[in-house]
Design a protein around this motif. Structure first.
Motif, PDB file in Angstrom:
ATOM      1  N   MET A 170       6.941   1.675   8.318  1.00  0.00           N
ATOM      2  CA  MET A 170       6.090   2.365   7.251  1.00  0.00           C
ATOM      3  C   MET A 170       6.072   3.792   7.342  1.00  0.00           C
ATOM      4  SD  MET A 170       4.737  -0.402   5.701  1.00  0.00           S
ATOM      5  CE  MET A 170       6.586  -0.724   5.777  1.00  0.00           C
ATOM      6  N   ILE A 171       6.108   4.315   8.590  1.00  0.00           N
ATOM      7  CA  ILE A 171       6.215   5.818   8.460  1.00  0.00           C
ATOM      8  C   ILE A 171       7.518   6.352   7.528  1.00  0.00           C
ATOM      9  CG2 ILE A 171       6.734   7.980  10.070  1.00  0.00           C
ATOM     10  CD1 ILE A 171       5.066   6.364  12.041  1.00  0.00           C
ATOM     11  N   LYS A 172       8.714   5.751   7.723  1.00  0.00           N
ATOM     12  CA  LYS A 172       9.976   6.208   7.010  1.00  0.00           C
ATOM     13  C   LYS A 172       9.527   5.789   5.360  1.00  0.00           C
ATOM     14  CE  LYS A 172      13.095   5.142  10.426  1.00  0.00           C
ATOM     15  NZ  LYS A 172      13.972   4.350  11.044  1.00  0.00           N
ATOM     16  N   LEU A 173       8.858   4.778   5.104  1.00  0.00           N
ATOM     17  CA  LEU A 173       8.637   4.540   3.816  1.00  0.00           C
ATOM     18  C   LEU A 173       7.469   5.647   3.288  1.00  0.00           C
ATOM     19  CD1 LEU A 173       8.652   2.826   1.176  1.00  0.00           C
ATOM     20  CD2 LEU A 173       6.902   1.427   2.030  1.00  0.00           C
ATOM     21  N   ARG A 174       6.554   5.979   3.988  1.00  0.00           N
ATOM     22  CA  ARG A 174       5.672   7.027   3.655  1.00  0.00           C
ATOM     23  C   ARG A 174       6.396   8.478   3.301  1.00  0.00           C
ATOM     24  NH1 ARG A 174       2.990  10.487   6.123  1.00  0.00           N
ATOM     25  NH2 ARG A 174       3.492   9.301   8.168  1.00  0.00           N
ATOM     26  N   PHE A 193      -2.618  10.050   1.847  1.00  0.00           N
ATOM     27  CA  PHE A 193      -3.247   9.006   2.398  1.00  0.00           C
ATOM     28  C   PHE A 193      -4.440   9.388   3.469  1.00  0.00           C
ATOM     29  CE2 PHE A 193       0.868   7.108   1.391  1.00  0.00           C
ATOM     30  CZ  PHE A 193       0.435   6.379   0.504  1.00  0.00           C
ATOM     31  N   ARG A 194      -5.618   8.896   3.575  1.00  0.00           N
ATOM     32  CA  ARG A 194      -6.463   8.803   4.489  1.00  0.00           C
ATOM     33  C   ARG A 194      -6.676   7.679   5.194  1.00  0.00           C
ATOM     34  NH1 ARG A 194      -9.792  13.258   2.614  1.00  0.00           N
ATOM     35  NH2 ARG A 194      -8.016  14.275   1.141  1.00  0.00           N
ATOM     36  N   SER A 251      -5.708   5.366  -0.517  1.00  0.00           N
ATOM     37  CA  SER A 251      -4.939   6.369  -1.397  1.00  0.00           C
ATOM     38  C   SER A 251      -6.063   6.555  -2.544  1.00  0.00           C
ATOM     39  CB  SER A 251      -3.682   5.765  -1.924  1.00  0.00           C
ATOM     40  OG  SER A 251      -4.207   4.666  -2.668  1.00  0.00           O
ATOM     41  N   GLU A 252      -5.497   7.415  -3.710  1.00  0.00           N
ATOM     42  CA  GLU A 252      -6.197   7.710  -4.507  1.00  0.00           C
ATOM     43  C   GLU A 252      -7.058   6.536  -5.388  1.00  0.00           C
ATOM     44  OE1 GLU A 252      -6.833  10.976  -6.164  1.00  0.00           O
ATOM     45  OE2 GLU A 252      -5.947  11.626  -4.002  1.00  0.00           O
ATOM     46  N   PHE A 271       0.771  -1.085  -0.046  1.00  0.00           N
ATOM     47  CA  PHE A 271      -0.077   0.058   0.224  1.00  0.00           C
ATOM     48  C   PHE A 271       0.970   1.104   0.005  1.00  0.00           C
ATOM     49  CE2 PHE A 271      -2.520   3.283   2.439  1.00  0.00           C
ATOM     50  CZ  PHE A 271      -3.745   3.133   1.457  1.00  0.00           C
ATOM     51  N   TYR A 272       1.952   1.424   0.909  1.00  0.00           N
ATOM     52  CA  TYR A 272       2.725   2.508   1.005  1.00  0.00           C
ATOM     53  C   TYR A 272       3.672   2.459  -0.078  1.00  0.00           C
ATOM     54  CZ  TYR A 272       0.618   4.067   5.409  1.00  0.00           C
ATOM     55  OH  TYR A 272      -0.296   4.869   6.386  1.00  0.00           O
ATOM     56  N   SER A 273       4.059   1.551  -0.729  1.00  0.00           N
ATOM     57  CA  SER A 273       4.912   1.546  -1.958  1.00  0.00           C
ATOM     58  C   SER A 273       4.384   1.881  -3.280  1.00  0.00           C
ATOM     59  CB  SER A 273       5.565   0.256  -2.015  1.00  0.00           C
ATOM     60  OG  SER A 273       6.449  -0.191  -0.834  1.00  0.00           O
TER      61      SER A 273
END
Length: 167
Positions: free
Chosen positions: A67-71, A47-48, A123-124, A38-40
């Protein structure tokens, strides 16, 4: 190696029909894999997220920080509605203090008024739904209409708590 590949294939169910793709992930490791996917993604926009305060007690605080770092690496802002009692969650309190640095804005709502035991992120074009406590699983739905609908529901609640927020 083949056993590992078969395990990954076993935990995913994909259905392709026009613009709908659904993937199922089983267990805590499945939730983590779905989050990574999802975050990739290379979607436009932010994101919501609807998130329960107990989430990372189950799927891991270290994983959440990954995941925060990836986002952040993908420069994606996260509007997060956290449901629960922050007084019981020191980790969450520390995360929310870093909202601006972590490209996030958070509002907290009562779990008594709005009990919410699963998490939903949009996401979108994609929706991530997961439940971590009873029988852990995640579901990724790639469909812009479903994603838009979830984002609209999120915005309705967001506007109730922060009516003049243009971010």
């Amino acid at each position: 190696e083949l056993t590992e590949i078969l395990g990954i294939l076993h935990q995913q169910i994909s259905i392709r029909e026009r613009d709908l793709q659904v993937r199922w992930f089983s267990g805590i490791s499945g939730i983590q894999n779905a989050f990574r996917d999802f975050y990739s993604q290379k979607n436009e926009g932010d994101f919501r997220h609807f998130e329960n305060t107990e989430t990372y007690n189950y799927i891991g605080e270290e994983f959440a920080e990954e995941m925060i770092k990836l986002r952040i690496k993908n420069n994606k802002f996260n509007k997060c509605i956290v449901i629960g009692n922050l007084n019981r969650q020191i980790w969450y309190q520390n995360q929310i203090k870093q909202d601006k640095k972590q490209l996030r804005k958070t509002i907290i709502i009562s779990e008594k008024i709005y009990p919410f035991r699963a998490n939903i992120a949009a996401s979108e074009n994609t929706v991530l739904i997961f439940e971590y406590e009873f029988k852990p699983f995640a579901l990724l739905i790639e469909n812009p209409h479903i994603a838009s609908s979830i984002r609209s529901i999120h915005q309705m609640i967001w506007d109730r708590y922060l009516p003049n927020d243009d971010e």
